[in-house]
Design a protein around this motif. Sequence first.
Motif, mmCIF file in Angstrom:
data_model
loop_
_atom_site.group_PDB
_atom_site.id
_atom_site.type_symbol
_atom_site.label_atom_id
_atom_site.label_comp_id
_atom_site.label_asym_id
_atom_site.label_seq_id
_atom_site.Cartn_x
_atom_site.Cartn_y
_atom_site.Cartn_z
ATOM 1 N N SER A 19 -17.226 29.220 -30.779
ATOM 2 C CA SER A 19 -17.944 29.677 -29.900
ATOM 3 C C SER A 19 -17.264 29.247 -28.437
ATOM 4 O O SER A 19 -16.604 28.685 -28.478
ATOM 5 C CB SER A 19 -19.255 28.932 -29.571
ATOM 6 N N THR A 20 -17.152 30.014 -27.227
ATOM 7 C CA THR A 20 -17.289 29.606 -25.858
ATOM 8 C C THR A 20 -15.374 29.550 -25.779
ATOM 9 O O THR A 20 -14.776 30.241 -26.573
ATOM 10 C CB THR A 20 -17.785 28.710 -24.834
ATOM 11 N N GLU A 21 -14.633 28.734 -25.289
ATOM 12 C CA GLU A 21 -13.235 28.525 -25.204
ATOM 13 C C GLU A 21 -12.932 28.409 -25.870
ATOM 14 O O GLU A 21 -11.777 28.289 -25.864
ATOM 15 C CB GLU A 21 -12.778 27.950 -23.893
ATOM 16 N N LYS A 22 -13.631 27.324 -27.064
ATOM 17 C CA LYS A 22 -12.869 27.073 -28.065
ATOM 18 C C LYS A 22 -11.534 27.723 -29.166
ATOM 19 O O LYS A 22 -10.270 26.102 -29.275
ATOM 20 C CB LYS A 22 -13.691 26.007 -28.843
ATOM 21 N N PRO A 23 -11.767 29.331 -29.482
ATOM 22 C CA PRO A 23 -10.932 29.722 -29.886
ATOM 23 C C PRO A 23 -9.215 29.511 -29.046
ATOM 24 O O PRO A 23 -8.458 29.136 -29.939
ATOM 25 C CB PRO A 23 -10.773 30.718 -30.485
ATOM 26 N N MET A 24 -9.633 29.726 -28.160
ATOM 27 C CA MET A 24 -8.317 29.526 -26.671
ATOM 28 C C MET A 24 -7.790 28.525 -27.211
ATOM 29 O O MET A 24 -5.994 28.216 -27.043
ATOM 30 C CB MET A 24 -9.155 29.811 -25.508
ATOM 31 N N GLU A 25 -8.772 27.551 -27.072
ATOM 32 C CA GLU A 25 -7.808 25.928 -27.257
ATOM 33 C C GLU A 25 -6.949 25.712 -28.667
ATOM 34 O O GLU A 25 -6.268 25.232 -28.251
ATOM 35 C CB GLU A 25 -9.054 24.874 -26.842
ATOM 36 N N LEU A 26 -7.932 26.419 -29.043
ATOM 37 C CA LEU A 26 -6.951 26.122 -30.755
ATOM 38 C C LEU A 26 -5.843 26.436 -30.789
ATOM 39 O O LEU A 26 -5.162 26.420 -31.445
ATOM 40 C CB LEU A 26 -8.024 26.559 -31.875
ATOM 41 N N ALA A 27 -6.110 28.111 -29.862
ATOM 42 C CA ALA A 27 -4.966 29.131 -30.382
ATOM 43 C C ALA A 27 -3.695 28.412 -29.329
ATOM 44 O O ALA A 27 -2.653 28.192 -29.841
ATOM 45 C CB ALA A 27 -5.155 30.473 -29.309
ATOM 46 N N PHE A 28 -3.514 27.921 -28.575
ATOM 47 C CA PHE A 28 -2.909 26.705 -27.901
ATOM 48 C C PHE A 28 -2.033 25.596 -28.243
ATOM 49 O O PHE A 28 -1.418 25.780 -28.759
ATOM 50 C CB PHE A 28 -3.408 26.160 -26.495
ATOM 51 N N ILE A 29 -2.855 25.162 -29.443
ATOM 52 C CA ILE A 29 -2.448 23.805 -29.759
ATOM 53 C C ILE A 29 -1.633 24.799 -31.475
ATOM 54 O O ILE A 29 -0.460 23.888 -31.483
ATOM 55 C CB ILE A 29 -3.701 23.153 -30.502
ATOM 56 N N SER A 30 -1.861 25.580 -32.086
ATOM 57 C CA SER A 30 -1.676 25.992 -32.707
ATOM 58 C C SER A 30 -0.536 26.874 -32.783
ATOM 59 O O SER A 30 0.336 26.160 -32.942
ATOM 60 C CB SER A 30 -2.684 27.025 -33.636
ATOM 61 N N GLY A 31 -0.170 27.491 -30.974
ATOM 62 C CA GLY A 31 0.716 28.422 -30.688
ATOM 63 C C GLY A 31 1.745 26.819 -30.613
ATOM 64 O O GLY A 31 3.091 27.226 -30.951
ATOM 65 N N ILE A 32 2.022 25.591 -30.149
ATOM 66 C CA ILE A 32 2.396 24.555 -29.945
ATOM 67 C C ILE A 32 3.248 23.926 -31.043
ATOM 68 O O ILE A 32 4.552 23.821 -31.139
ATOM 69 C CB ILE A 32 1.912 23.463 -28.645
ATOM 70 N N LEU A 33 2.164 23.882 -31.776
ATOM 71 C CA LEU A 33 2.927 22.942 -33.332
ATOM 72 C C LEU A 33 3.317 24.690 -33.525
ATOM 73 O O LEU A 33 4.832 23.914 -34.724
ATOM 74 C CB LEU A 33 1.284 23.321 -34.204
ATOM 75 N N ARG A 34 3.783 25.753 -33.359
ATOM 76 C CA ARG A 34 4.335 26.442 -34.458
ATOM 77 C C ARG A 34 6.187 26.564 -33.565
ATOM 78 O O ARG A 34 7.063 27.141 -34.126
ATOM 79 C CB ARG A 34 3.758 28.570 -33.821
ATOM 80 N N SER A 35 5.984 25.928 -31.854
ATOM 81 C CA SER A 35 6.807 26.947 -31.216
ATOM 82 C C SER A 35 8.077 26.157 -31.397
ATOM 83 O O SER A 35 8.578 24.823 -31.501
ATOM 84 C CB SER A 35 6.868 27.023 -29.697
#
Length: 846
Positions: A124-140
């Motif tokens: 809910s709310t902004e949490k999917p966005m925050e999760l996406a950033f964490i996951s994206g950084i781990l992938r980079s």
Amino acid sequence: MPAFFLWYFIITLLGWLTFPLIHSLFPALADRGYTLSRAAGLLIWAYIFWLFASLGIAQNDLGGIFLALAVIIGTSIFAIVNRQSSIVGFLKSNLRLILITEILFLAAFAFFAFARSANPELYSTEKPMELAFISGILRSPTFPPQDPWLSGYSISYYYFGYVMTAMLTRISDINPSMGHNLMLALIFALAAIGSYGVLYNLLSKLQGTGYKLQGEDSTLQSTNSSFSILHSALLAPLFLIFISNLEALLEVLHRKGFFWTKDLITGAYTSPFWTWLDMKELTMPPILPAQWTPDRYLWWWRASRVIQDYDMRGSHREVIDEFPFFSFLLGDLHPHVLAIPFSLLAIAVALNIFLDGERRRMNFFGAELRITSANFLFSALVIGGLAFLNTWDILIAATLIVGAYIFIRAREDGWNASRFEDALIFGFPLGVLSILLYLPFYLGFSSQAGGILPNMMFSTRGAHLWIMWGTLFIPIFAYLAHYFFYDENGLPRSKTSGVQKFHFWTAFSLGLGFTLLLWILSWLIGWLGSYLEKDFVLMFLSSQNMSAGEFFNATNLRRLNHIGSLITLLAILIPTLAYLFPKPQNQTQIETHASRITNHVPRITNYSPHQFVFLLVTLAVVLVLAPDFLYLRDQFGYRINTIFKFYYQAWILLSLAAAFGTAYLFQKLNGLKDILFRALMSIIIFAGLLYPIFGLMNKTNDFTPLYGFSLDDFDRVRRENPDEAAAIDFLRTVPNGVVAEAVGDGYSAYARVSAHTGLQTVIGWPGHEAQWRGSFAPQGSRREDVTRLYITSRWEDAREVIEKYNIRYIYIGGLEQTSMQVNEEKFKSRMKIIFQQGIVTIYEMP
């Protein structure tokens, strides 16, 4: 559970490694930076790692993380070798402080990790966005990190806090979803000990400014005072991260049926009070039977929407007025939350400067700065780090640090025009260095912010202001009143006439003049806009069904009707300014008069912690007052985001001031005054704690989660959609590449594959991407192209989209099948199936 203890061990070790480095940076603070060493360590560690990965010195992997840690270890060993006796001496003489700090950190970390484990949802709310950033950084592989929601682009957002989260997530080898929740608990704990440390240092300095009785055992007095300070400092985390606004009290009263009258004929319930208060949901009659516990769906959300704005036609505009505990309860790991411990670190830097901790000098291109080069560099690192964490915070932190520097110069040379020169000589190079240290971030950063606009028609009502700030305003008013009648040594000012006088008329002129300036500036910008953006202004006036003259009269009449908020803020600002700039004192008169009255030996110093608290209050009041006249331009088009960001920073500052004022009055008051004040504060604290108590019980289902305790929201995905969970687990193991998935609006289940895996998708939440980049232009036709990719029956059309966005994986799951008429045949005949389970199929371009 193992991940929790691993995070605790890593952060605690990091704090111990960092303390030798910052011990010499805080010579004026009683704790020498110990309570802030974890936050400082995390900032330095993440900065070194990010910089190395950005410059190509290291990769974004475990090796790069440990290389950055090795730098800290090496410099820490060097610091220990050079200052061993001083550091060891501090540790031996401050065992109580160290013990309480360690207990507080562990207790706060464990408490909120437990709370999150009862409700770890991230959908809910902004949490999917925050999760996406964490996951994206781990992938980079390197930095800047890839934007998981806009293929071909790097993240255009202040993402430093997510780098920190990703580092700890990688080291502990856990899912990003668990890392998200553990980071929220860690920020809670760092805020607890950071605020504790700031108040401890203020109270410790206050102890050193008082008179001592002749013949008194100073060692015993110091021991008893230190013991009292160690406990009084706990008021800071109480006010910062627990005490909330008064909306929960209103929820309790409303749910119990207070102030409602039942019509005996019609049976309808009416209430002039709740209608006058005008807060959504609370204007509706309560549900029967009445009870004390609020149970309306998402009732706790209303506490973040206390301020009610209406345009001149009466249309409601939502305003965000979050405060720390709401953020923690909500569970969003947003930049304003991630920045809390580092805002406290900036306050500690300013406090050290203010208390004259920097007696050495540095030469800056011929100009002498009253600060060491190490502290200048660290100040720039903190300010720049805050900009990278939450860009809105840089001006507040910089203003506080530069303001503290100006005050120490004023103590040396008085208040004159040279202080403007000091602000420029110190502030300009500090600002430039803070930008240069984080230059790779700014090179790829764009924002929706676009200057300052006037706010003419939205003014905060006094009732709403008090609901929002009452729990902090009341102790601050009590503190200001006491300071007016009694000096810092408890002596009535009426009996020390001439000892200290305040510039009240000057302060009155400054406070009223500043408000008038804001009003004039708002209308001046509006007047200029009527020439520069004439069509827009005319369209706006037409939307309000008013001419320019009618609009001017109506908006100013509204301000007069809402004058209670302005009176309240000026009632704080004016005395605070008077106390902040007191008239010069006659030293001989003070010593003679104080000795005659008290037989004390006076110990006078100009470095009063009271003035620093007044500086905090002044800045906070400006942050609360300014959005009534101006706001920062963004895509929202009104003051919603400015209120949000400014109020949040103001809460941090005012909570520290309220905690200090409360601790000070607990120490100074006696007799009936002490009893009355303690009774008043008991009521205020009780009212302020209603929100966290009832909120947690509601959010966690009375701490009885239906599926047991867990910090990993991905357990929910496995439970609710095992096919999708298996597909996501699989995609976490594949080589990097762009994944196509269904596209939809924000605050929804769309973009869930990229959010969990870190793989870049063609387009995630379009509205969010537009906010981060200032426009929809970078998205182009991506949304329509993705839809065409899935629904077309022609392979040629599909291949065109695939080649345009360099798509490697095509994901077909339940959301894709229900949101579009997917034509899968073209994929089956031309692409390779690399995963298939239940309703999920993943194709890869050969």
